[in-house]
Write an enzyme that holds these catalytic residues in place. Structure first.
Site, PDB file in Angstrom:
ATOM      1  N   ASN A 140      -0.622  22.292  -3.720  1.00  0.00           N
ATOM      2  CA  ASN A 140      -0.472  22.868  -2.267  1.00  0.00           C
ATOM      3  C   ASN A 140      -2.151  23.734  -1.853  1.00  0.00           C
ATOM      4  O   ASN A 140      -2.356  25.113  -2.914  1.00  0.00           O
ATOM      5  CB  ASN A 140       0.406  24.164  -2.073  1.00  0.00           C
ATOM      6  CG  ASN A 140       0.408  24.691  -1.027  1.00  0.00           C
ATOM      7  OD1 ASN A 140       0.145  24.586  -0.294  1.00  0.00           O
ATOM      8  ND2 ASN A 140       1.657  25.269  -0.797  1.00  0.00           N
ATOM      9  N   ARG A 145      -0.675  -0.090   1.840  1.00  0.00           N
ATOM     10  CA  ARG A 145       0.712  -1.051   0.559  1.00  0.00           C
ATOM     11  C   ARG A 145       1.648  -0.705   1.414  1.00  0.00           C
ATOM     12  O   ARG A 145       2.059  -0.016   2.816  1.00  0.00           O
ATOM     13  CB  ARG A 145       0.813   0.581  -0.259  1.00  0.00           C
ATOM     14  CG  ARG A 145       1.663  -0.058  -1.599  1.00  0.00           C
ATOM     15  CD  ARG A 145       3.257   1.638  -1.109  1.00  0.00           C
ATOM     16  NE  ARG A 145       4.090   1.420  -2.307  1.00  0.00           N
ATOM     17  CZ  ARG A 145       6.011   1.307  -2.097  1.00  0.00           C
ATOM     18  NH1 ARG A 145       6.112   1.521  -0.601  1.00  0.00           N
ATOM     19  NH2 ARG A 145       6.341   1.268  -3.173  1.00  0.00           N
ATOM     20  N   GLU A 150       4.265  -3.855  -1.593  1.00  0.00           N
ATOM     21  CA  GLU A 150       5.464  -3.603  -3.065  1.00  0.00           C
ATOM     22  C   GLU A 150       6.737  -4.283  -3.146  1.00  0.00           C
ATOM     23  O   GLU A 150       8.100  -5.064  -2.345  1.00  0.00           O
ATOM     24  CB  GLU A 150       6.218  -1.926  -3.110  1.00  0.00           C
ATOM     25  CG  GLU A 150       7.197  -1.687  -3.505  1.00  0.00           C
ATOM     26  CD  GLU A 150       8.480  -1.108  -2.703  1.00  0.00           C
ATOM     27  OE1 GLU A 150       9.621  -0.173  -3.731  1.00  0.00           O
ATOM     28  OE2 GLU A 150       9.202  -1.080  -2.204  1.00  0.00           O
ATOM     29  N   ASP A 188       9.087   5.842  -8.291  1.00  0.00           N
ATOM     30  CA  ASP A 188      10.701   5.164  -8.381  1.00  0.00           C
ATOM     31  C   ASP A 188      11.460   5.445  -9.618  1.00  0.00           C
ATOM     32  O   ASP A 188      12.366   4.147  -9.697  1.00  0.00           O
ATOM     33  CB  ASP A 188      10.204   4.033  -7.143  1.00  0.00           C
ATOM     34  CG  ASP A 188      10.532   3.779  -5.959  1.00  0.00           C
ATOM     35  OD1 ASP A 188      10.583   5.184  -5.801  1.00  0.00           O
ATOM     36  OD2 ASP A 188       9.777   3.115  -5.229  1.00  0.00           O
ATOM     37  N   ASP A 195       6.077  -1.274   1.558  1.00  0.00           N
ATOM     38  CA  ASP A 195       7.203  -0.519   1.570  1.00  0.00           C
ATOM     39  C   ASP A 195       8.126  -1.752   1.481  1.00  0.00           C
ATOM     40  O   ASP A 195       8.393  -1.965   2.770  1.00  0.00           O
ATOM     41  CB  ASP A 195       7.835   0.540   1.897  1.00  0.00           C
ATOM     42  CG  ASP A 195       8.710   1.242   1.451  1.00  0.00           C
ATOM     43  OD1 ASP A 195       8.653   1.797   0.181  1.00  0.00           O
ATOM     44  OD2 ASP A 195       9.476   1.494   1.952  1.00  0.00           O
ATOM     45  N   HIS A 229      12.205  -0.647   7.573  1.00  0.00           N
ATOM     46  CA  HIS A 229      12.901   0.924   8.596  1.00  0.00           C
ATOM     47  C   HIS A 229      12.301   2.331   9.259  1.00  0.00           C
ATOM     48  O   HIS A 229      11.287   2.223   8.740  1.00  0.00           O
ATOM     49  CB  HIS A 229      14.196   1.212   7.317  1.00  0.00           C
ATOM     50  CG  HIS A 229      13.228   1.464   5.554  1.00  0.00           C
ATOM     51  ND1 HIS A 229      13.224   1.137   4.507  1.00  0.00           N
ATOM     52  CD2 HIS A 229      13.402   3.074   5.577  1.00  0.00           C
ATOM     53  CE1 HIS A 229      12.782   1.360   4.414  1.00  0.00           C
ATOM     54  NE2 HIS A 229      12.163   2.638   4.569  1.00  0.00           N
TER      55      HIS A 229
HETATM   56  C1  ARE Z   1      17.469   8.553  -2.549  1.00  0.00           C
HETATM   57  C2  ARE Z   1      17.705   9.271  -3.508  1.00  0.00           C
HETATM   58  C3  ARE Z   1      18.464   8.096  -4.974  1.00  0.00           C
HETATM   59  C4  ARE Z   1      19.049   7.706  -4.556  1.00  0.00           C
HETATM   60  C5  ARE Z   1      18.722   6.358  -2.910  1.00  0.00           C
HETATM   61  C6  ARE Z   1      19.613   5.974  -2.428  1.00  0.00           C
HETATM   62  O1  ARE Z   1      16.719  10.126  -4.108  1.00  0.00           O
HETATM   63  O2  ARE Z   1      18.694   8.574  -6.236  1.00  0.00           O
HETATM   64  O3  ARE Z   1      19.511   6.457  -4.987  1.00  0.00           O
HETATM   65  O4  ARE Z   1      18.681   8.293  -1.947  1.00  0.00           O
HETATM   66  O5  ARE Z   1      20.765   5.961  -1.407  1.00  0.00           O
HETATM   67  C7  ARE Z   1      13.250   6.611  -1.005  1.00  0.00           C
HETATM   68  C8  ARE Z   1      12.731   7.027  -1.235  1.00  0.00           C
HETATM   69  C9  ARE Z   1      13.606   7.663  -2.105  1.00  0.00           C
HETATM   70  C10 ARE Z   1      15.461   7.553  -1.821  1.00  0.00           C
HETATM   71  C11 ARE Z   1      15.412   6.073  -0.842  1.00  0.00           C
HETATM   72  C12 ARE Z   1      16.499   6.197   0.157  1.00  0.00           C
HETATM   73  O6  ARE Z   1      11.750   7.812  -2.129  1.00  0.00           O
HETATM   74  O7  ARE Z   1      14.326   8.899  -3.313  1.00  0.00           O
HETATM   75  O8  ARE Z   1      16.653   7.626  -3.043  1.00  0.00           O
HETATM   76  O9  ARE Z   1      14.284   5.700   0.329  1.00  0.00           O
HETATM   77  O10 ARE Z   1      16.705   6.812   0.753  1.00  0.00           O
HETATM   78  C13 ARE Z   1      14.227  -1.278  -4.480  1.00  0.00           C
HETATM   79  C14 ARE Z   1      13.970  -2.243  -3.289  1.00  0.00           C
HETATM   80  C15 ARE Z   1      12.213  -1.113  -3.480  1.00  0.00           C
HETATM   81  C16 ARE Z   1      12.377   0.109  -3.328  1.00  0.00           C
HETATM   82  C17 ARE Z   1      13.601   0.721  -4.846  1.00  0.00           C
HETATM   83  C18 ARE Z   1      13.907   2.632  -4.104  1.00  0.00           C
HETATM   84  O11 ARE Z   1      12.958  -3.138  -3.519  1.00  0.00           O
HETATM   85  O12 ARE Z   1      11.308  -1.658  -2.086  1.00  0.00           O
HETATM   86  O13 ARE Z   1      14.771   0.119  -4.906  1.00  0.00           O
HETATM   87  N1  ARE Z   1      11.237   1.148  -3.063  1.00  0.00           N
HETATM   88  C19 ARE Z   1      10.587   1.311  -2.118  1.00  0.00           C
HETATM   89  C20 ARE Z   1      10.097   2.807  -2.354  1.00  0.00           C
HETATM   90  C21 ARE Z   1      10.519   4.164  -2.492  1.00  0.00           C
HETATM   91  C22 ARE Z   1      11.610   4.291  -1.598  1.00  0.00           C
HETATM   92  C23 ARE Z   1      12.236   2.883  -0.550  1.00  0.00           C
HETATM   93  C24 ARE Z   1      11.832   1.642  -1.050  1.00  0.00           C
HETATM   94  C25 ARE Z   1      12.288   3.760  -0.029  1.00  0.00           C
HETATM   95  O14 ARE Z   1       9.192   3.343  -3.262  1.00  0.00           O
HETATM   96  O15 ARE Z   1      10.310   5.363  -2.665  1.00  0.00           O
HETATM   97  O16 ARE Z   1      12.381   5.563  -1.152  1.00  0.00           O
HETATM   98  O17 ARE Z   1      12.269   3.442   1.742  1.00  0.00           O
HETATM   99  C26 ARE Z   1      14.929  -3.287  -9.709  1.00  0.00           C
HETATM  100  C27 ARE Z   1      15.056  -4.295  -8.143  1.00  0.00           C
HETATM  101  C28 ARE Z   1      14.069  -3.805  -7.264  1.00  0.00           C
HETATM  102  C29 ARE Z   1      14.664  -2.572  -6.596  1.00  0.00           C
HETATM  103  C30 ARE Z   1      14.314  -1.447  -7.947  1.00  0.00           C
HETATM  104  C31 ARE Z   1      14.314   0.017  -7.608  1.00  0.00           C
HETATM  105  O18 ARE Z   1      14.010  -3.628 -10.727  1.00  0.00           O
HETATM  106  O19 ARE Z   1      14.956  -5.545  -8.968  1.00  0.00           O
HETATM  107  O20 ARE Z   1      14.291  -4.427  -6.010  1.00  0.00           O
HETATM  108  O21 ARE Z   1      14.046  -1.969  -5.322  1.00  0.00           O
HETATM  109  O22 ARE Z   1      15.094  -2.357  -8.740  1.00  0.00           O
HETATM  110  O23 ARE Z   1      16.243   0.364  -7.672  1.00  0.00           O
HETATM  111 CA    CA Z   2       1.330  23.261   2.181  1.00  0.00          CA
END
Ligand code: ARE
Ligand code: CA
Length: 587
Positions: free
Chosen positions: A147, A326, A357, A424, A328, A247
Site C-alpha cells: 500500500n 494473460r 490460462e 488460485d 483468464d 465473462h
Molecule cells: C470465489 C471464492 C472461491 C469459490 C469460488 C466459487 O473465492 O472460494 O470457490 O468463488 O464460487 C476469481 C477469483 C476467485 C473467485 C472466482 C469466482 O479470483 O477468488 O472464487 O473468481 O468468483 C478453473 C478455471 C480457471 C479458473 C479457476 C479458478 O478453468 O480458469 O477454475 N481461474 C481463473 C482465475 C481465478 C478467477 C477466475 C478464473 C474467474 O485465475 O482467480 O477467480 O475469473 C482444476 C480444473 C481447472 C480449474 C482448477 C481450479 O484442476 O481442471 O479447470 O480451474 O481446478 O479450480
Molecule cells: Ca492504497
C-alpha cells in the site's frame, strides 16, 4: 513390437516446424519395445523411374514415461517439405510404419501412403517473442502487494496484514506500492511481472470487471499506471496484464442494462441468456463462469462484443506499452476470438506475449495462431507431487516430466509458464508442510527447467497460506519477519540461471531416478557445457554413486565455486537431507 502403441500425427507435437527450415519429428512406441528407430524421408515429389527417392536418418530416444518411449529427430528438408515414415527394429522384428499402416519392409510404390509435412509456411510457424524464454516472472496480486498511497484506499480498508484475507476484505494495495518496491524485485532477479486484474471492478480480486478501459481507483489512475510501466521497463522488467474476457462482472453496465430492461435491452446479445426474466438466484439462468452469477459469460461471437474486447486488447498495449496479456479462463472462449485477438494485439506491438490460462493439455491453442504459451499446470502437478507432497516417487516424477516435455513442441516448451503456485492454489511453502529445505530443493528444479519460471509474490520470503483466499495475504515487508535465507537461495539460483544457458536449455536427461533413495540426477546441455544436477529428495543423508563420465575433466561445483577433477567416471557423493549438487563441465 506392439503396433497398437505406435503413434504419430503430423502438424502437432509429433511433427512441427521448429523454425523456417527445420522440422522436428517424434514417434511414440511402447516402452522398452523398439531398440532403434529411423526416419525414412524424402521429398514428396522426388520420384525416379516410378520409385520414390528416400534416405534414412537415425532417431534418438528423447524420453520415456510410464507406458511409452518417445523418439526424436531434427531434419532440414531442402525444399521445406517432407514425405516420411518410420523404420522400427528390435531383436525380433522390423516394422515400417506409415500413415496407411504397417509394412514388413519399406514399400516403394505409389500405393504406400507415407506421412507428409506438406510445406513449412513461415506464417504458420509457432513463434513466441524472443525475449520470453529468458524471462523470470513474478506474480503480483495488486490488492496485497504493498500500500503505497493510503489516499486511494477503498472504504473499510483494514490495516496492512492485520488479519487473514477473506473473499471480501480490503487492505489497500496499489501501484504506488509496486513502484516503491521495484528494488526488491530487481534484487531478486526477476524480469517480468504478471499482474492479476487491475481494471475497475467490484471485488478485491477484480475478476468481475466493471470497466475494461479504466484502472480501478483503488490502485491509482492511468497516470500512475504509466509511471509503473515506465519504472518497470527502466529496470528491465516486462509487464503483463490479466485479460478477463470470458465473462464480465455483475456491475458491468451492459449487464446491468440487461437486468433492468430485460428483453428490451440492447445488450441482450452481449451475453448467453437463456430465458426472460434474467435471474441471478438461486442459480443464474444464463451462462456464467462456473455458476458464479456475478460473472456472466460474454458472447465473444457477437461482433459488438468482439470489437469492444479487441479494442481493450489493443488499447493497453498501444497507450501504455504493456508487454503481455494473460488470458483468464482462456479455454472457455472460442478459438476464433483468440485468433483475431492475436492479430489485433500483435499488429500494435509485434513482440507482445500472449499467455493462456489453461490447466489442461493445450495443444489446440498452441499451433502458432492463438497463444504463445499456457500456464503450465501439468508441470506444477508433477513437481509439487514429487518435491512438496511426496505423493509420487522418483520414477513417477521422471515419467511425468517426460510426458510434459513431449506434450508440446520444443519451441512451445521453451516459453512455457512454469509456476509452483498462484492466487488460485495454496502457497508452495504451505504445500511443502512448511518444510523450507524441501522448498529450496524444489526451486533448484523449477529454476533449472526449460521455460519461464514464475514466483508468486511473497513466496521468496517464506510466506504461507492455504487455498483461495488464504494464499492472498498481505506481503510481508518487515525484513525481520522475512525469510532472507530463502530469498538469497532463490536469488543465487536465478543468478546461476542467468549466467548458464544450460539451465534454460530445452533438454533434460534423467540419468538416475532412484526409488529407494528418492534421489534424481539429470543433465542439461547447451553448445559448450553440460550441467549435472543431483537432488536428494529425502529426509536422509545419502551416499550415492553418480555416473558422471567426466574422468580427468575440470568440473566446477556451481554452488560453491570449487573446482575438481574426478579420477574415475563414477563419483561418490554425500548429500545431506534435501541436499543438492550442481556440477558443470565444458564439453
Ligand atoms: C470465489 C471464492 C472461491 C469459490 C469460488 C466459487 O473465492 O472460494 O470457490 O468463488 O464460487 C476469481 C477469483 C476467485 C473467485 C472466482 C469466482 O479470483 O477468488 O472464487 O473468481 O468468483 C478453473 C478455471 C480457471 C479458473 C479457476 C479458478 O478453468 O480458469 O477454475 N481461474 C481463473 C482465475 C481465478 C478467477 C477466475 C478464473 C474467474 O485465475 O482467480 O477467480 O475469473 C482444476 C480444473 C481447472 C480449474 C482448477 C481450479 O484442476 O481442471 O479447470 O480451474 O481446478 O479450480
Ligand atoms: Ca492504497
Amino acid at each position: 513390437m506392439l503396433k497398437e502403441a505406435i503413434y504419430h500425427r503430423p502438424k502437432n507435437n509429433y511433427a512441427y516446424a521448429y523454425d523456417e527450415s527445420t522440422l522436428h519429428i517424434r514417434l511414440r512406441t511402447k516402452k522398452d519395445d523398439a531398440e532403434s528407430v529411423s526416419l525414412i524421408h524424402g521429398d514428396p515429389y522426388d520420384w525416379g523411374d516410378g520409385s520414390w527417392n528416400y534416405d534414412t536418418k537415425q532417431m534418438s530416444k528423447s524420453g520415456s514415461d510410464e507406458l511409452f518411449d518417445y523418439w526424436f529427430v531434427e531434419i532440414e528438408p531442402k525444399f521445406r517439405r517432407l514425405r516420411y515414415g518410420f523404420e522400427l527394429k528390435n531383436k525380433k522384428d522390423v516394422l515400417v510404419y506409415t500413415e496407411k499402416g504397417f509394412y514388413k519392409s519399406i514399400p516403394n510404390d505409389d500405393t504406400a501412403y507415407f506421412f507428409t509435412f506438406p510445406f513449412i509456411n513461415k506464417i504458420d510457424i509457432f513463434e513466441a517473442p524472443s525475449w520470453v524464454k529468458d524471462t523470470v516472472w513474478y506474480q503480483i496480486f495488486p490488492e496485497r502487494f504493498a500500500n503505497g498511497d493510503t489516499k486511494n484506499d477503498p472504504p473499510g480498508t483494514l490495516e496492512w496484514g492485520s488479519t487473514d484475507p477473506t473473499p471480501t476484505n480490503f487492505f489497500g494495495g496499489d501501484f504506488e506500492g509496486v513502484i516503491q518496491h521495484i528494488d526488491h524485485l530487481v534484487d531478486l532477479g526477476i524480469t517480468g511481472i504478471y499482474f492479476t486484474p487491475i481494471f475497475k471492478a467490484y471485488s478485491n480480486h477484480k475478476y468481475d470487471t466493471i470497466d475494461y478501459m479504466e484502472i480501478d481507483p483503488q490502485f491509482g489512475d492511468k497516470e500512475t499506471f504509466k509511471r509503473l510501466v515506465e519504472a518497470c521497463h527502466k529496470n528491465g522488467i516486462k509487464v503483463m496484464l490479466d485479460a478477463v474476457f470470458n465473462h464480465s462482472g455483475y456491475y458491468f453496465p451492459q449487464f446491468q442494462d440487461v437486468l433492468e430492461n430485460q428483453e428490451k435491452s440492447k445488450f441482450k446479445d452481449w451475453f448467453h441468456l437463456k430465458e426472460f426474466p434474467v435471474v441471478t438466484e438461486p442459480k443464474p439462468n444464463y451462462d456464467a463462469f462456473a455458476f458464479v452469477s456475478a460473472m456472466p459469460k460474454l458472447n465473444t461471437e457477437n461482433p459488438e462484443v468482439k470489437d469492444y474486447l479487441l479494442e481493450v486488447g489493443r488499447y493497453w498495449v498501444r497507450e501504455f506499452n504493456i508487454d503481455g496479456w494473460r488470458l483468464d479462463v482462456a479455454n472457455e472462449v472460442d478459438h476464433q476470438f483468440w485468433r483475431e485477438f492475436r492479430k489485433a494485439v500483435k499488429e500494435i506491438k509485434q513482440d507482445v506475449y500472449i499467455l493462456g490460462e489453461i490447466w489442461h493439455d493445450s495443444m489446440p491453442w498452441l499451433q502458432g495462431d492463438q497463444f504463445d504459451a499456457v500456464m503450465n499446470y501439468p508441470f506444477t502437478t508433477g513437481a509439487v507431487n514429487f518435491f512438496a507432497k511426496d505423493t509420487i516417487n522418483a520414477v513417477e516424477f521422471k515419467n511425468i516430466i517426460s510426458n510434459v516435455m513431449h506434450s508440446y513442441p520444443n519451441n512451445v516448451n521453451e516459453v512455457a509458464f512454469n509456476l509452483l503456485d498462484s492466487h488460485d492454489t495454496p502457497r508452495i511453502l504451505t504445500i511443502c508442510n512448511d518444510n523450507k529445505e524441501k522448498l529450496k530443493l524444489l526451486y533448484v528444479f523449477q529454476l533449472s527447467f526449460t521455460g519461464t519460471p514464475c514466483i508468486y509474490y511473497g513466496d521468496e520470503i517464506g510466506m504461507t497460506g492455504g487455498p483461495d483466499p488464504g494464499c492472498r495475504k498481505c506481503m510481508e515487508w518487515n525484513t525481520d519477519a522475512q525469510d532472507r535465507d530463502l530469498f538469497e537461495h532463490i536469488k543465487k539460483l536465478l543468478q546461476l540461471r542467468k549466467e548458464n544457458s544450460t539451465f534454460t536449455a530445452n533438454d533434460i536427461n534423467f540419468i538416475v531416478s532412484d526409488t529407494t533413495t528418492n534421489h534424481i540426477v539429470y543433465t542439461k546441455k547447451d553448445r559448450d557445457h553440460e550441467t549435472i544436477f543431483i537432488l536428494n529428495n529425502s529426509d536422509k543423508d545419502i551416499e550415492v554413486e553418480v555416473p558422471l563420465y567426466m574422468k580427468g575433466k575440470n568440473v566446477i561445483d556451481l554452488w560453491t565455486g570449487e573446482l575438481f577433477t574426478p579420477n574415475s567416471d563414477v563419483i561418490k557423493q554425500h548429500l545431506s537431507p534435501y541436499g543438492f549438487k550442481i556440477f558443470q563441465v565444458a564439453k
